[in-house]
Design a protein around this motif. Structure first.
Motif, mmCIF file in Angstrom:
data_model
loop_
_atom_site.group_PDB
_atom_site.id
_atom_site.type_symbol
_atom_site.label_atom_id
_atom_site.label_comp_id
_atom_site.label_asym_id
_atom_site.label_seq_id
_atom_site.Cartn_x
_atom_site.Cartn_y
_atom_site.Cartn_z
ATOM 1 N N GLN A 19 4.896 7.865 -5.213
ATOM 2 C CA GLN A 19 5.385 7.660 -3.851
ATOM 3 C C GLN A 19 4.224 7.626 -2.858
ATOM 4 O O GLN A 19 4.233 6.861 -1.888
ATOM 5 C CB GLN A 19 6.366 8.773 -3.470
ATOM 6 N N ALA A 22 2.716 4.245 -2.970
ATOM 7 C CA ALA A 22 3.607 3.285 -2.317
ATOM 8 C C ALA A 22 3.509 3.401 -0.801
ATOM 9 O O ALA A 22 3.523 2.394 -0.083
ATOM 10 C CB ALA A 22 5.046 3.511 -2.781
ATOM 11 N N GLY A 25 -0.348 2.281 0.205
ATOM 12 C CA GLY A 25 -0.582 0.859 -0.011
ATOM 13 C C GLY A 25 -2.016 0.485 -0.289
ATOM 14 O O GLY A 25 -2.417 -0.663 -0.070
#
Length: 466
Positions: A19, A22, A25
């Motif tokens: 996570q 994510a 990035g």
């Protein structure tokens, strides 16, 4: 992630790690991942985190980049935005403002149609370990609108502008219908139009003829225009400056140093005197060095049009023929300037030194001073050499302390950055008559050491406050 929020359950930690990637990035180093979870490198949680990262890498859920970063598959192609910068040497790079990747080297063949000052998007390229990260410009986000100063030339078939600045390693083509009144050989100001392919030259149009190249007025004018140096002030800023300069001021709660022996030392062509020096021998055998800095803030109301204009300018810009001051001259050259014989507001840095140059204490205070004499560096050098002249004892004492401070600084690892400076002698029309090299002297070193000592005190003071 919150500090010390690392899950103890391995499966939950895997989910949180993925996570994190994510959300961010971008590829991350191990210590960056640990910091995100609030984990220190000497803890058991750090080892658990390392194990989970290795496990995810072995499974192919994460990949390891050449620069030892962990990333999601496909994340290796990372894009950054930043300002494209070209050095006069030809070296070019993108300043991203991103702490994890502040600068990306971009060689000319990977720069596309980027120009110095453009805001661009850059893609990371494979880079050998321990080498500066390289990249490739993939998109121009915003063009630099700064005009280009140069000389208009022609080869008989085409017109082109040869830029003054070496940050443009190519000429700018100018169509005949975009010449205006310019003729080959003129000093001009050009506006960038387009650049469609690196295989061709960029295109521009002439927006102003500045004169003939080599003439002082033309060259100075090109500098003013190219760097958009302002030569006037907004009317409201001028009104605030004039009001501040005319407003009567009293010592008030400031410390009164008007009777002190205080002098300024500056170049012969200086117009604004923003620092002054004093030295007092104390009864305990120590010396109290005073560095008095013009208190400009007393004349610039916070948030006023004058304050906003000063913020926009940021600094005074010094040219061969003069200066573009940050504040109107009624302040910079008069009301704020430490001119001799006039009461002036200052911030005084008072430092007590032992004879061996060890600083015992310091304090910084708002003060009112009167400079007793304005010296040039050359005048001080003559007085120090002969041992006589106005304020000779004061200057000699400051010089002895400065030499002691300089010696201590070098003994503790200080670096001597003294270099020769190219100076010009101009006639009444601003035309150069003579060029000469100017090196450091006893007077310049005296001032340098006093300023370094004061700057060190201010740095320590601000560090403690923060």
């Amino acid at each position: 992630m919150q500090k010390n929020s690392i899950p103890t359950d391995r499966a939950e930690l895997r989910r949180c790690v993925l996570q994190l990637f994510a959300d961010r990035g971008e590829p991350l180093l191990l210590h960056e991942i640990a910091r995100a979870f609030g984990v220190s490198s000497d803890s058991d949680e750090y080892e658990l985190l390392r194990d989970v990262l290795l496990e995810l890498t072995e499974e192919g859920v994460l990949v390891r980049t050449r620069r030892r970063r962990y990333a999601l598959p496909g994340m290796e192609t990372v894009f950054y935005r930043g300002r494209f910068v070209v050095e006069p040497s030809g070296a070019s790079y993108v300043e991203t403002g991103n702490p994890s990747m502040p600068r990306i080297i971009v060689r000319r063949r990977f720069a596309g149609t980027a120009l110095h000052g453009d805001i661009v998007e850059v893609r990371l390229l494979p880079t050998p370990p321990r080498k500066p990260q390289r990249g490739e410009v993939v998109r121009i986000i915003e063009r630099n609108e700064q005009p280009i100063a140069g000389t208009l030339e022609s080869d008989g078939s085409f017109y082109f502008v040869v830029p003054d600045e070496e940050v443009y390693p190519f000429d700018f083509l100018v169509a005949a219908e975009r010449l205006g009144q310019a003729k080959p050989g003129d000093k001009v100001l050009a506006r960038f139009l387009r650049w469609t392919s690196p295989q061709h030259n960029p295109e521009a149009e002439i927006i102003e003829v500045l004169g003939r190249p080599g003439r002082a007025l033309s060259e100075f004018e090109s500098i003013y225009r190219e760097f958009q140096l302002p030569r006037t002030y907004p009317p409201l800023a001028v009104t605030v400056a004039e009001t501040a300069a005319r407003t009567p001021r009293t010592v008030g709660e400031r410390e009164d140093f008007r009777s002190w022996e205080i002098v300024t030392i500056d170049p012969p062509d200086a117009k604004d005197f923003d620092d002054a020096l004093s030295l007092e021998l104390l009864s305990n055998g120590n010396m109290r060095l005073g560095v008095h800095i013009a208190d400009v803030s007393a004349f610039v109301p916070e948030g006023s049009p004058l304050d906003r204009e000063a913020l926009e300018r940021g600094t005074s810009v010094y040219l061969v023929d003069g200066v573009v001051p940050m504040l109107p001259e009624i302040l910079s050259n008069d009301a704020c300037s430490l001119v001799p014989g006039k009461e002036r507001f200052a911030y005084s840095v008072l430092m007590e030194f032992r004879p061996d140059g060890e600083r015992v204490s310091y304090r910084i205070t708002e003060s009112t001073i009167i400079s007793k004499r304005r010296f040039t560096y050359e005048e001080v050098d003559r007085i120090l050499e002969r041992g006589e002249g106005d304020h000779a004892r004061l200057l000699g004492a400051i010089d002895m302390l400065a030499q002691t401070l300089r010696r201590r600084r070098f003994e503790s690892g200080g670096i001597d950055f003294s270099t020769l400076e190219l100076r010009f002698e101009l006639d009444g029309n601003g035309e150069p008559q003579r060029a000469y090299m100017k090196g450091s002297t006893r007077a310049t070193r005296l001032v340098e050491e006093c300023m370094l000592a004061a700057n060190r005190c201010v740095t320590e003071h601000v560090s403690v406050l923060s």
